[in-house]
Design an enzyme around this catalytic site. Structure first.
Site, short mmCIF file in Angstrom:
data_model
loop_
_atom_site.label_atom_id
_atom_site.label_comp_id
_atom_site.label_asym_id
_atom_site.label_seq_id
_atom_site.Cartn_x
_atom_site.Cartn_y
_atom_site.Cartn_z
N ILE A 12 0.92 -1.01 0.06
CA ILE A 12 0.12 0.07 0.03
C ILE A 12 0.96 1.26 -0.05
CG2 ILE A 12 -1.85 1.07 1.28
CD1 ILE A 12 -2.88 -1.53 2.61
N SER A 34 11.66 -5.80 5.67
CA SER A 34 11.36 -7.12 6.12
C SER A 34 10.34 -7.61 5.28
CB SER A 34 11.00 -7.13 7.89
OG SER A 34 9.73 -6.29 7.81
N PHE A 80 2.64 3.41 7.67
CA PHE A 80 2.14 1.87 7.14
C PHE A 80 2.96 0.93 8.00
CE2 PHE A 80 1.37 4.78 3.32
CZ PHE A 80 0.28 4.41 2.81
N LYS A 84 1.69 -7.93 9.23
CA LYS A 84 0.30 -8.02 8.88
C LYS A 84 -0.34 -9.41 8.53
CE LYS A 84 0.78 -7.54 3.77
NZ LYS A 84 0.14 -7.21 2.45
N SER A 124 -7.25 -1.22 10.42
CA SER A 124 -7.97 -2.42 9.68
C SER A 124 -9.19 -2.77 9.95
CB SER A 124 -7.07 -3.60 9.67
OG SER A 124 -7.53 -4.91 9.24
N TYR A 148 -2.71 -9.76 15.63
CA TYR A 148 -2.58 -8.62 14.62
C TYR A 148 -3.47 -7.88 14.83
CZ TYR A 148 -3.17 -6.21 10.19
OH TYR A 148 -3.48 -5.37 9.23
N LYS A 152 -3.58 -3.58 16.16
CA LYS A 152 -4.17 -2.32 15.48
C LYS A 152 -5.23 -1.63 16.41
CE LYS A 152 -2.33 -2.87 11.30
NZ LYS A 152 -1.37 -1.94 10.93
N GLY A 293 -11.27 -18.44 12.19
CA GLY A 293 -11.35 -16.97 12.34
C GLY A 293 -12.28 -16.22 11.51
P1 NAD Z 1 3.40 -4.39 3.69
O1 NAD Z 1 3.94 -5.72 4.46
O2 NAD Z 1 3.64 -4.58 1.98
O3 NAD Z 1 4.08 -3.21 3.96
C1 NAD Z 1 4.55 -2.95 5.28
C2 NAD Z 1 6.04 -2.33 5.19
O4 NAD Z 1 6.53 -2.09 6.47
C3 NAD Z 1 6.93 -3.34 4.63
O5 NAD Z 1 7.63 -2.76 3.49
C4 NAD Z 1 7.63 -3.89 6.06
O6 NAD Z 1 8.91 -4.20 5.47
C5 NAD Z 1 7.73 -2.60 6.66
N1 NAD Z 1 7.89 -2.70 8.01
C6 NAD Z 1 7.51 -3.87 8.79
N2 NAD Z 1 7.89 -3.76 10.13
C7 NAD Z 1 8.52 -2.63 10.23
C8 NAD Z 1 9.54 -1.74 11.07
N3 NAD Z 1 9.57 -2.39 12.30
N4 NAD Z 1 10.31 -0.61 10.84
C9 NAD Z 1 10.36 -0.60 9.47
N5 NAD Z 1 9.68 -0.95 8.61
C10 NAD Z 1 8.74 -2.13 8.88
O7 NAD Z 1 1.55 -4.29 3.94
P2 NAD Z 1 0.77 -3.35 3.35
O8 NAD Z 1 -0.36 -4.40 2.95
O9 NAD Z 1 1.20 -2.54 2.43
O10 NAD Z 1 0.11 -2.91 4.59
C11 NAD Z 1 0.55 -1.52 4.98
C12 NAD Z 1 -0.25 -1.24 6.47
O11 NAD Z 1 -1.66 -1.41 6.02
C13 NAD Z 1 0.04 -2.21 7.60
O12 NAD Z 1 0.15 -1.67 8.51
C14 NAD Z 1 -1.02 -3.31 7.37
O13 NAD Z 1 -1.03 -3.71 8.77
C15 NAD Z 1 -2.21 -2.47 7.01
N6 NAD Z 1 -3.37 -3.01 6.55
C16 NAD Z 1 -3.23 -3.92 5.42
C17 NAD Z 1 -4.20 -4.64 4.79
C18 NAD Z 1 -4.10 -5.48 3.53
O14 NAD Z 1 -4.85 -6.34 3.63
N7 NAD Z 1 -2.81 -5.25 2.89
C19 NAD Z 1 -5.64 -4.34 5.40
C20 NAD Z 1 -5.75 -3.58 6.58
C21 NAD Z 1 -4.57 -2.81 7.07
N1 UFG Z 2 -10.36 -17.34 0.92
C1 UFG Z 2 -10.11 -18.53 0.31
N2 UFG Z 2 -9.04 -18.91 -0.12
C2 UFG Z 2 -7.68 -18.42 0.31
C3 UFG Z 2 -7.74 -17.22 0.68
C4 UFG Z 2 -8.81 -16.53 1.07
O1 UFG Z 2 -11.36 -18.95 0.08
O2 UFG Z 2 -6.85 -19.05 -0.05
C5 UFG Z 2 -11.45 -16.63 1.41
C6 UFG Z 2 -11.51 -16.23 2.70
O3 UFG Z 2 -12.17 -17.30 3.49
C7 UFG Z 2 -12.45 -15.10 2.87
C8 UFG Z 2 -11.93 -14.36 1.49
O4 UFG Z 2 -11.45 -15.18 0.79
O5 UFG Z 2 -13.81 -15.41 2.53
C9 UFG Z 2 -11.04 -13.09 1.93
O6 UFG Z 2 -9.63 -13.68 2.62
P1 UFG Z 2 -8.68 -12.87 2.68
O7 UFG Z 2 -7.60 -13.54 3.51
O8 UFG Z 2 -8.24 -11.93 1.35
O9 UFG Z 2 -8.98 -11.42 3.70
P2 UFG Z 2 -9.70 -11.50 4.98
O10 UFG Z 2 -11.04 -10.71 5.03
O11 UFG Z 2 -9.65 -12.73 5.78
O12 UFG Z 2 -8.54 -10.50 5.76
C10 UFG Z 2 -8.03 -9.48 5.05
C11 UFG Z 2 -6.54 -9.35 5.80
C12 UFG Z 2 -6.75 -8.88 7.27
C13 UFG Z 2 -7.38 -7.71 7.37
C14 UFG Z 2 -8.82 -7.90 6.63
C15 UFG Z 2 -9.50 -6.53 6.46
O13 UFG Z 2 -5.90 -10.51 5.69
O14 UFG Z 2 -5.66 -8.59 7.70
O15 UFG Z 2 -8.57 -8.54 5.21
O16 UFG Z 2 -8.83 -5.62 5.95
F1 UFG Z 2 -7.67 -7.15 8.34
#
Ligand code: NAD
Ligand code: UFG
Length: 337
Positions: A12, A34, A80, A84, A124, A148, A152, A293
């Protein structure tokens, strides 16, 4: 604006960088790489033709972080950085509490010391747990069900208390629903480590031949077709939400929470069918048991973000699947090492 972005090399963050650089913001990124690669930053520069400062620093290293604050002044932080993966957080709770919470506390200590009092934080939809109904508004009860999600919520509370103690802080908490898609160039996208946990990267890796078939976690949910329903949002729409949040800061909003979602729910079958259409690849799947979950249905009421930030998601499911495929097809193994 002079912005410090943590986690900017990630999925993101890299997409948000593109939008910010296109609007001529001046950015410093802090990331420990990481869960990302420096290649994403290089490609952001190619897409935008603009430069930025990158520092490979862990937020848990407070001395390293302090240097970043000493070297330059910032008007706002977009935070960010964090781990996660829901399943990993259940296996390694201490790692998640340490990384996400210590990192945020260090960041806030430096912000306080160097008088940077504006922060946009990535929360999230996971904080709502299994919602009592849908669509979900920001005042729904919090019910985290894994470490996780709890990190948040704890971070939200820390930021809230900081803002209560010093009302010159502005804290914008953005609760993302399910980010998917990629930049239209196909140069940046989601590149998970190992086997993906989330649906969209799993489907796209099946399409490109990296994985043999998709496991669908349950087709007996009380939904229109029995599979889970989520609010998938294009990552570029999500990125633009951060620009709208920055625009809000001069109005001194204090502490505010916003859902960033489309308000529409799609099932696993909807995702598979639409992805097949854009990739022209068959996605073989097996129905397996429900995943621990998981919930049946989750989608946002994004009305507050629309009213108060002037933001709404513009891209649809076709855009999400087309752009994910474009990224995955051009980069079948993700970013090079
Ligand atoms: P991502 O893992 O691609 O990006 C997170 C970045 O943070 C990575 O580049 C990682 O190297 C860096 N990082 C982690 N710990 C660190 C630390 N201690 N110091 C410095 N850098 C660090 O994840 P993303 O999907 O881009 O998500 C960005 C943010 O949005 C996260 O906080 C995540 O929890 C939140 N979020 C993501 C989703 C999703 O589904 N992708 C949904 C809801 C919220
Ligand atoms: N699913 C499958 N097969 C897979 C993966 C997912 O059937 O291999 C299904 C899940 O059961 C669910 C849907 O697809 O019904 C979406 O699953 P995701 O794992 O893509 O997303 P979640 O909603 O479970 O969770 C994600 C992130 C969380 C975040 C949440 C809301 O993993 O960290 O979206 O932002 F909090």
């Amino acid at each position: 604006m002079k912005i410090l972005m943590t986690g900017g090399a990630g999925y993101i963050g890299s997409h948000t960088l593109v939008e910010l650089l296109n609007e001529n913001h001046e950015i410093t990124v802090v990331d420990n790489l990481s869960n990302s690669k420096i290649e994403s930053i290089k490609r952001v520069k190619v897409i935008t033709g603009k430069d930025l400062i990158f520092k490979q620093i862990d937020l848990c290293d407070i001395n390293g972080l302090e240097k970043v604050f000493q070297e330059k002044s910032y008007e706002a932080v977009i935070h960010f950085a964090g781990l996660k993966a829901v399943g990993e957080s259940v296996q390694k709770p201490l790692l998640y509490y340490y990384n996400n919470i210590t990192g945020t506390i260090n960041l806030c200590r430096m912000m306080t010391k160097y008088d940077v009092k504006n922060i946009v934080f990535s929360s999230s939809a996971t904080v709502y747990g299994n919602p009592v109904s849908v669509p979900i508004t920001e005042d729904f009860p919090i019910n985290t069900v894994n470490p996780y999600g709890t990190t948040k919520y704890i971070i939200e509370m820390i930021l809230k208390d900081i803002q209560i103690a010093d009302q010159s802080w502005n804290v914008l908490v953005l609760r993302y629903f399910n980010p998917v898609g990629a930049h239209e160039s196909g140069l940046i996208g989601e590149d998970p480590n190992g086997i993906p946990n989330n649906l969209m990267p799993y489907i796209s890796q099946v399409a490109v031949g990296r994985l043999p078939y998709l496991n669908i976690y349950g087709n007996d949910y009380p939904t229109k077709d029995g599979t889970g329903i989520r609010d998938y949002i294009h990552v570029v729409d999500l990125a633009k939400g951060h620009l709208k949040a920055l625009d809000k800061l001069p109005k001194k909003p204090g502490y505010c929470i916003y859902n960033l979602g489309t308000g529409k729910g799609y099932s696993v079958y909807d995702m598979v069918n639409t992805f097949e259409k854009w990739s022209q690849c068959k996605i073989p799947y097996k129905i397996v048991g429900r995943r621990d979950g998981d919930i049946a249905e989750c989608y946002a009421d994004p009305g507050k973000a629309n009213r108060e930030l002037g933001w709404e998601a513009k891209l649809n499911l076709d855009d999400m699947c087309r752009d994910t495929w474009n990224w995955q097809n051009s980069n079948p193994n993700g970013y090079p090492d």
